[in-house]
Design a protein around this motif. Sequence first.
Motif, PDB file in Angstrom:
ATOM      1  N   ARG A  18       0.784  -1.010   0.099  1.00 27.91           N
ATOM      2  CA  ARG A  18      -0.043  -0.113  -0.072  1.00 27.91           C
ATOM      3  C   ARG A  18       0.880   1.209   0.048  1.00 27.91           C
ATOM      4  O   ARG A  18       1.875   1.249   0.889  1.00 27.91           O
ATOM      5  N   ASN A  63      -0.446  -0.331  -4.648  1.00 23.31           N
ATOM      6  CA  ASN A  63      -1.852   0.213  -4.686  1.00 23.31           C
ATOM      7  C   ASN A  63      -1.912   1.240  -3.914  1.00 23.31           C
ATOM      8  O   ASN A  63      -1.336   1.361  -2.695  1.00 23.31           O
ATOM      9  N   THR A  64      -3.275   1.985  -4.033  1.00 28.06           N
ATOM     10  CA  THR A  64      -3.726   3.194  -3.255  1.00 28.06           C
ATOM     11  C   THR A  64      -4.941   2.822  -2.647  1.00 28.06           C
ATOM     12  O   THR A  64      -5.704   3.841  -2.403  1.00 28.06           O
ATOM     13  N   SER A  67      -4.848   3.943   1.002  1.00 25.59           N
ATOM     14  CA  SER A  67      -3.666   4.470   1.484  1.00 25.59           C
ATOM     15  C   SER A  67      -3.291   5.843   1.060  1.00 25.59           C
ATOM     16  O   SER A  67      -2.433   6.268   1.193  1.00 25.59           O
TER      17      SER A  67
END
Length: 166
Positions: A18, A63-64, A67
């Motif tokens: 993240r 990935n976001t 986060s």
Amino acid sequence: MQTEAIHPAVRIGHVHLRVANLDRSIAFYRDALGLGVTADGREVGLDAAFLAAGDYHHHIGLNTWESAGAAPAPAGHTGLYHVAFLYPDRRELGRAVRRLLDHDHPIDHATDHGGTISVYLSDPDGNGVELYYYRPRADWFDADGRPILKAERFDYRELLPPATPS
């Protein structure tokens, strides 16, 4: 309770992280470490990207999802200590150090562990990153056959390839 051991050919296939900023993290893993982007999910509305060395599907997933814009976890909390990238030899590790320096990315330290030589740094989100290579297996053990375990820090610039005359 005794259980059957996991098959010895099992390997960790990838790490998924993240991150706070996908563009910033892609730039680090692509430009500073040299991994290739194998897929950018933003092209299909997925806030994730996948990077690898060679033709592997992905060694690092970013990935976001939960986060975006988040701060790194504070020191002293549980979570990822570091992800480690195994280089084929000292020369290639030295080239990786040169690439990081060329991208002005800070390196924390280098350590001689006996069987391995490691360089430690953090990615833009504060995740630990280890870059290392194995010494020949015969050098992993002392004269009595015991594993050599140590943590001797040294100047990572010692890994840089010698300058070639122009």
